[in-house]
Scaffold this motif. Structure first.
Motif, PDB file in Angstrom:
ATOM      1  N   LEU A 220       1.826  -5.220  13.303  1.00 22.61           N
ATOM      2  CA  LEU A 220       0.743  -4.238  13.299  1.00 22.61           C
ATOM      3  C   LEU A 220       0.959  -3.204  12.197  1.00 22.61           C
ATOM      4  N   VAL A 221       2.195  -2.729  12.097  1.00 21.02           N
ATOM      5  CA  VAL A 221       2.535  -1.743  11.061  1.00 21.02           C
ATOM      6  C   VAL A 221       2.214  -2.292   9.681  1.00 21.02           C
ATOM      7  N   GLU A 222       2.664  -3.506   9.407  1.00 20.24           N
ATOM      8  CA  GLU A 222       2.505  -4.068   8.064  1.00 20.24           C
ATOM      9  C   GLU A 222       1.055  -4.428   7.770  1.00 20.24           C
ATOM     10  N   GLU A 223       0.304  -4.844   8.778  1.00 21.38           N
ATOM     11  CA  GLU A 223      -1.115  -5.125   8.555  1.00 21.38           C
ATOM     12  C   GLU A 223      -1.880  -3.844   8.210  1.00 21.38           C
ATOM     13  N   LEU A 224      -1.532  -2.749   8.882  1.00 22.22           N
ATOM     14  CA  LEU A 224      -2.177  -1.470   8.552  1.00 22.22           C
ATOM     15  C   LEU A 224      -1.811  -1.032   7.135  1.00 22.22           C
ATOM     16  N   GLU A 225      -0.534  -1.188   6.788  1.00 24.49           N
ATOM     17  CA  GLU A 225      -0.115  -0.844   5.423  1.00 24.49           C
ATOM     18  C   GLU A 225      -0.862  -1.691   4.398  1.00 24.49           C
ATOM     19  N   LYS A 226      -0.976  -2.972   4.686  1.00 30.98           N
ATOM     20  CA  LYS A 226      -1.670  -3.880   3.769  1.00 30.98           C
ATOM     21  C   LYS A 226      -3.119  -3.451   3.589  1.00 30.98           C
ATOM     22  N   HIS A 484      -5.599  16.906   0.770  1.00 30.53           N
ATOM     23  CA  HIS A 484      -4.642  16.154   1.586  1.00 30.53           C
ATOM     24  C   HIS A 484      -5.463  15.233   2.490  1.00 30.53           C
ATOM     25  N   ARG A 485      -5.157  13.942   2.498  1.00 26.35           N
ATOM     26  CA  ARG A 485      -5.938  13.055   3.372  1.00 26.35           C
ATOM     27  C   ARG A 485      -5.048  11.965   3.956  1.00 26.35           C
ATOM     28  N   ALA A 486      -5.365  11.590   5.200  1.00 26.49           N
ATOM     29  CA  ALA A 486      -4.605  10.540   5.890  1.00 26.49           C
ATOM     30  C   ALA A 486      -5.561   9.797   6.816  1.00 26.49           C
ATOM     31  N   PRO A 487      -6.405   8.924   6.260  1.00 28.84           N
ATOM     32  CA  PRO A 487      -7.440   8.264   7.083  1.00 28.84           C
ATOM     33  C   PRO A 487      -6.909   7.470   8.259  1.00 28.84           C
ATOM     34  N   LEU A 488      -5.712   6.892   8.142  1.00 29.58           N
ATOM     35  CA  LEU A 488      -5.147   6.130   9.257  1.00 29.58           C
ATOM     36  C   LEU A 488      -4.079   6.938   9.993  1.00 29.58           C
ATOM     37  N   GLY A 489      -3.983   8.230   9.671  1.00 26.94           N
ATOM     38  CA  GLY A 489      -3.014   9.072  10.357  1.00 26.94           C
ATOM     39  C   GLY A 489      -1.604   8.536  10.212  1.00 26.94           C
ATOM     40  N   THR A 490      -0.917   8.358  11.338  1.00 27.56           N
ATOM     41  CA  THR A 490       0.409   7.748  11.329  1.00 27.56           C
ATOM     42  C   THR A 490       0.332   6.384  12.007  1.00 27.56           C
ATOM     43  N   HIS A 491       1.256   5.483  11.593  1.00 26.20           N
ATOM     44  CA  HIS A 491       1.335   4.173  12.263  1.00 26.20           C
ATOM     45  C   HIS A 491       1.426   4.368  13.765  1.00 26.20           C
TER      46      HIS A 491
END
Length: 611
Positions: A220-226, A484-491
């Protein structure tokens, strides 16, 4: 207060009335409405448990049936203190002991503020209100649980019992709420995460709030990063990497110290150099002076990115400059606030900082919002709201940077972009970041639960603190704006939300195990064919496995369903001879037999398009 908050505030007073009828010696502190109900903090030798709830609720029902009027009375500070001293505040009348918490509250009300109390029947409470007209208007209610809380949240103060409840206009609404709670329990990301083997917590050896990602959770982590890297690359972002710690000087320059220090891990004292002194006599040894420096674990990525911007001379031709990083940050959340993946002490943040000119700001801010909307569509978030947080002019120089003109200018810019883009937003005063206005993105899960997922902030102050500049067309030095932006927030938080949103039934592209091949029986030819299909799928980076056990096919299907495998490909002798695969999808059942090539094409297309 909203209408429902007023009702729940009144229910807290009804609860207090019932407590005092059962335990007249109880000392009351505060009883406000909260997001899902209300509570009242009390000090009482008797330890209240859920076994006491029926008796308390019975007294509450009597007070509601009595339909007492909520009477508002303005009093002087002297009168409030006198009533607290004789024990009649937060009580059913005068008592031998003073109402100590009400006395403390009364003594600390700011000078000039109107002081009011509310009465319902015999109960009198120091309270600013508002309330419903009568206790009979409280409607349906239920006590839910008991917790402990320090008075005013300060560990040096007495520990109180906090009794929680909830209230609604009618029983139908309350029944719907508790049905939703039951569904939420089934979707609890901590339970599903454990059942699916996604993550683990090891407070004994690793530490509380420090999640360990297991192989399936790492998917899940890596798919979000991708997804983030593909999206940001297409949007012109440059990826960077920064260390996990930095010197104290950087966080003092950024302004995070001392204001944010309580949320950071304690500083590390490190020796930086040794300086020998001149010996005082011919035979004496020189004294060695050891200089130390303080380092902090990284609590936020922005100061590091500012130093990357400062690492090279910048021209207006390079702007906007978009620097992106999945940076690991560490925050010392209080132990009582830690909650699964939602509140942790280590987090991997989908962070980026956009350095731009004032003229470029609107387009950049709009593009960030459009990126949010793109993600909402991919994940199937049908309901969202953006909270536009502004500053309080009265708190400039305290909570907010003392730049009144820049506050007005940037808030107007953000507001204009939101309106022109047709974004669904609400404006919330006094909740901006200390360096500029911000947007918090609220999304709603499949069962309507609200989560703060991401943030989008404007920074007009910190770049100048770091001396960040670029040369404009006239070769003059200018300070850039920073978004400053973080559309997916944190994993961590985002995956916690996704687990609950999907109830662990992830879409194909995100599923930890995308395909399980189920040969019927233990026929060697079928198993060999299944292994060949597995290799072909994995060559296309499809997460596929073969169930080569000797279990009956019904058991294999049941095991795959329990594991929430997205797609099951059943392979029997007839399927092999006909060149087809029988397709099953988790939660949908049997979709029938399809030609092998068609099945593979459909799978690859769905994964690639994240449909």
């Amino acid at each position: 207060m909203t209408e429902i908050e007023t009702l729940r505030h009144s229910a807290a007073h009804v609860l207090a009335t019932a407590i005092l009828r059962l335990w007249p010696e109880a000392q009351l502190a505060a009883g406000p409405p909260v997001e899902q109900g209300f509570y009242y903090d009390i000090e009482l030798d008797h330890r209240i448990t859920p076994e006491d709830f029926p008796a308390i609720e019975a007294e509450m029902k009597r007070e509601i049936k009595a339909n007492h009027r909520f009477e508002r009375v303005e009093i002087t500070r002297f009168e409030a203190i006198e009533m607290a001293m004789d024990g009649s505040l937060g009580a059913l009348g005068p008592r031998p002991q003073a109402s100590k918490f009400k006395l403390d509250i009364a003594e600390n009300i700011p000078t000039g503020e109107v002081i009011t109390l509310y009465r319902n029947g015999d109960f009198t409470d120091l309270c600013a209100g508002p309330h419903v007209m009568r206790t009979g208007n409280v409607g349906a209610f239920k006590l839910t649980h008991v917790a402990s809380a320090y008075y005013k949240g300060d560990e040096s103060n007495p520990q109180l019992q906090r009794i929680y409840g909830t209230a609604f206009k009618n029983k139908t609404q309350m029944d719907e709420y508790f049905a939703l709670l039951e569904e939420a329990k089934k979707r609890d990301h901590r339970r599903i995460g454990q059942e699916m083997g996604l993550f683990a917590m090891d407070p004994e050896f690793v530490g509380p709030g420090l999640p360990l990602w297991l192989p399936k959770g790492t998917v899940l982590v890596e798919e979000l990063e991708k997804l983030a890297k593909e999206t940001e690359f297409a949007a012109g972002y440059h990826r960077v990497r920064t260390p996990h710690l930095a010197r104290e000087k950087m966080y003092r320059t950024s302004g995070h110290l001392p204001y944010y220090e309580e949320s950071m891990f304690p500083a590390m004292e490190l020796a930086t150099e040794e300086t020998p002194s001149q010996p005082s006599t011919l035979n004496s040894q020189p004294e060695v002076t050891v200089a130390t420096d303080r380092y902090f674990l990284k609590a936020m990525n922005c100061p590091h990115h500012h130093r990357i911007f400062a690492a090279e001379p910048r021209s207006y031709r390079e702007l906007p400059l978009r620097l992106a990083e999945y940076g690991c940050c560490y925050r010392y959340e209080q132990s009582g606030e830690l909650f699964g993946l939602m509140r942790v002490r280590s987090m991997n943040m989908n962070d980026a900082h956009i350095y731009c000119t004032t003229e470029q700001f609107a387009d950049e801010f709009r593009a960030v919002n459009e990126m949010y909307l793109k993600y909402f569509k991919i994940f199937g978030f049908g309901k969202y709201q953006m909270r536009f947080s502004t500053h309080d002019p009265a708190r400039l120089g305290q909570k907010f940077v003392d730049e009144p003109e820049l506050w007005k200018k940037t808030e107007d810019m953000v507001r204009r972009v939101l309106i022109e883009s047709g974004i669904n937003y609400v404006e919330v005063p006094n909740e901006a970041a200390f360096y500029g206005p911000k947007i918090d993105v609220q999304v709603y899960s499949a069962i309507g639960r609200e989560f703060t997922i991401a943030t989008n902030q404007v920074d007009f102050a910190v770049p100048s603190r770091f001396g960040l500049t670029y040369r404009d067309r006239d070769n003059l030095e200018k300070t850039p704006l920073c978004i400053h932006r973080a559309p997916l927030g944190t994993h961590e938080r985002f995956i916690g939300f996704l687990i609950e949103h999907y109830a662990g039934n992830f879409p194909l592209w995100l599923a930890p195990e995308q395909v399980r091949i189920l040969p019927i029986g233990d026929d060697d030819d079928l198993i060999a064919s299944a292994r060949e299909l597995e290799r072909e799928l994995r060559a296309h980076e499809v997460r596929a496995e073969v169930d080569a056990t000797s279990d009956p096919i019904k058991a294999k299907i049941a095991n795959a369903e329990h594991a929430k495998v997205h797609t099951m490909l059943v392979l029997g002798r007839r399927d092999l001879e006909a060149g087809v695969l029988s397709v099953r999808v988790h939660g949908q059942g049997n979709l029938g037999a399809k030609p092998r090539a068609e099945v593979l094409t459909d799978l690859l297309t769905a994964i690639k398009t994240r449909s």
